[in-house]
Design a protein around this motif. Structure first.
Motif, PDB file in Angstrom:
ATOM      1  N   ARG A  44       0.872  -1.185   0.000  1.00 11.80           N
ATOM      2  CA  ARG A  44       0.000   0.000   0.000  1.00 11.80           C
ATOM      3  C   ARG A  44       0.903   1.229   0.000  1.00 11.80           C
ATOM      4  O   ARG A  44       1.979   1.208   0.579  1.00 11.80           O
ATOM      5  CB  ARG A  44      -0.884   0.043   1.252  1.00 11.80           C
ATOM      6  N   SER A  45       0.463   2.291  -0.647  1.00 11.39           N
ATOM      7  CA  SER A  45       1.284   3.498  -0.728  1.00 11.39           C
ATOM      8  C   SER A  45       0.789   4.535   0.278  1.00 11.39           C
ATOM      9  O   SER A  45      -0.341   4.995   0.198  1.00 11.39           O
ATOM     10  CB  SER A  45       1.238   4.081  -2.139  1.00 11.39           C
ATOM     11  N   PHE A  46       1.651   4.893   1.224  1.00 12.85           N
ATOM     12  CA  PHE A  46       1.321   5.904   2.227  1.00 12.85           C
ATOM     13  C   PHE A  46       2.117   7.171   1.975  1.00 12.85           C
ATOM     14  O   PHE A  46       3.297   7.125   1.612  1.00 12.85           O
ATOM     15  CB  PHE A  46       1.627   5.388   3.636  1.00 12.85           C
ATOM     16  N   ARG A  61       6.304   9.460  -0.392  1.00 14.21           N
ATOM     17  CA  ARG A  61       5.243   8.531  -0.807  1.00 14.21           C
ATOM     18  C   ARG A  61       5.865   7.143  -0.847  1.00 14.21           C
ATOM     19  O   ARG A  61       7.083   7.001  -0.807  1.00 14.21           O
ATOM     20  CB  ARG A  61       4.645   8.940  -2.148  1.00 14.21           C
ATOM     21  N   ASP A  62       5.053   6.113  -0.921  1.00 11.85           N
ATOM     22  CA  ASP A  62       5.518   4.724  -0.878  1.00 11.85           C
ATOM     23  C   ASP A  62       6.364   4.478   0.372  1.00 11.85           C
ATOM     24  O   ASP A  62       7.349   3.737   0.345  1.00 11.85           O
ATOM     25  CB  ASP A  62       6.309   4.343  -2.130  1.00 11.85           C
ATOM     26  N   SER A  64       7.556   2.909   3.733  1.00 13.91           N
ATOM     27  CA  SER A  64       7.434   1.559   4.287  1.00 13.91           C
ATOM     28  C   SER A  64       8.590   1.257   5.230  1.00 13.91           C
ATOM     29  O   SER A  64       9.595   1.963   5.253  1.00 13.91           O
ATOM     30  CB  SER A  64       7.410   0.511   3.171  1.00 13.91           C
ATOM     31  N   THR A  69       3.973  -2.128   5.460  1.00 15.75           N
ATOM     32  CA  THR A  69       3.290  -0.922   5.913  1.00 15.75           C
ATOM     33  C   THR A  69       2.760  -1.142   7.327  1.00 15.75           C
ATOM     34  O   THR A  69       1.617  -0.859   7.645  1.00 15.75           O
ATOM     35  CB  THR A  69       2.174  -0.507   4.938  1.00 15.75           C
ATOM     36  N   ALA A  85      -2.184   2.524   8.603  1.00  8.16           N
ATOM     37  CA  ALA A  85      -3.499   3.134   8.380  1.00  8.16           C
ATOM     38  C   ALA A  85      -4.143   3.601   9.681  1.00  8.16           C
ATOM     39  O   ALA A  85      -5.032   4.455   9.659  1.00  8.16           O
ATOM     40  CB  ALA A  85      -4.419   2.155   7.655  1.00  8.16           C
ATOM     41  N   ARG A 145      -3.335   7.640   2.466  1.00  6.52           N
ATOM     42  CA  ARG A 145      -2.934   6.647   1.475  1.00  6.52           C
ATOM     43  C   ARG A 145      -2.910   7.285   0.096  1.00  6.52           C
ATOM     44  O   ARG A 145      -3.847   7.971  -0.293  1.00  6.52           O
ATOM     45  CB  ARG A 145      -3.910   5.471   1.485  1.00  6.52           C
ATOM     46  N   ASP A 147      -2.740   5.421  -2.631  1.00  8.19           N
ATOM     47  CA  ASP A 147      -3.346   4.490  -3.581  1.00  8.19           C
ATOM     48  C   ASP A 147      -4.864   4.419  -3.454  1.00  8.19           C
ATOM     49  O   ASP A 147      -5.499   3.653  -4.148  1.00  8.19           O
ATOM     50  CB  ASP A 147      -2.736   3.094  -3.438  1.00  8.19           C
ATOM     51  N   LYS A 148      -5.456   5.244  -2.586  1.00  7.82           N
ATOM     52  CA  LYS A 148      -6.915   5.290  -2.483  1.00  7.82           C
ATOM     53  C   LYS A 148      -7.450   6.275  -3.512  1.00  7.82           C
ATOM     54  O   LYS A 148      -6.870   7.334  -3.715  1.00  7.82           O
ATOM     55  CB  LYS A 148      -7.341   5.753  -1.086  1.00  7.82           C
TER      56      LYS A 148
END
Length: 157
Positions: A44-46, A61-62, A64, A69, A85, A145, A147-148
């Motif tokens: 998932r990209s945060f 971004r991305d 980790s 994540t 999250a 996120r 990627d949302k």
């Protein structure tokens, strides 16, 4: 016998070549390199804002922890994985051989955990790849996120 001795004699040129070769070993970079050539791709990209121990801020971004994540922490004798999250902010404090992490969760509760100082975190800036150890992090603010999908009113297509 003289020819035999001359063949095995060390000449000044041999010494110069040997010293030059020895000096070039130090310039060749035989050890580990600090260049970050790639980062692990997270599931998932945060998006985060990270502030390091020198008070330098990075928009990433991305983000980790070695591609995961989750924030691996301990509380007492328990190992815990905190989902990115669920985190709003994590403040890090170096304490001897461990890092204290004061975590603010999305439900507005705060809890303290311990983190290994040599854990590597990765992310992408607009201008390069970043790798940083937990011991060198002061604060991580989780912005959301990447990627949302955006809400319908905010889409640009």
């Amino acid at each position: 016998m003289d020819n035999e001795r001359r063949r095995h004699a060390v000449t000044p040129w041999m010494v110069v070549l040997l010293v030059a070769a020895w000096l070039n070993l130090g310039m060749g970079g035989l050890g580990d390199s600090d260049v970050v050539t790639k980062i692990p791709k997270p599931e998932r990209s945060f998006l985060v804002e990270l502030v390091d121990a020198a008070d330098v801020s990075f928009a990433l971004r991305d983000f980790s922890m070695s591609g995961l994540t989750m924030l691996p922490v301990t509380a007492g004798k328990a190992d815990i994985s905190l989902d990115f999250a669920e985190i709003l902010e994590a403040r890090m404090y170096l304490q001897d051989d461990r890092v204290l992490a004061r975590v603010l969760f999305r439900n507005q509760t705060t809890r303290e955990f311990m983190i290994e100082p040599d854990l590597a975190f990765y992310g992408l800036t607009d201008w390069g790849k970043l790798k940083i150890k937990a011991e060198n992090i002061r604060r991580i603010t989780f912005l959301g996120r990447a990627d949302k999908p955006l809400p319908a009113g905010m889409r640009t297509d």
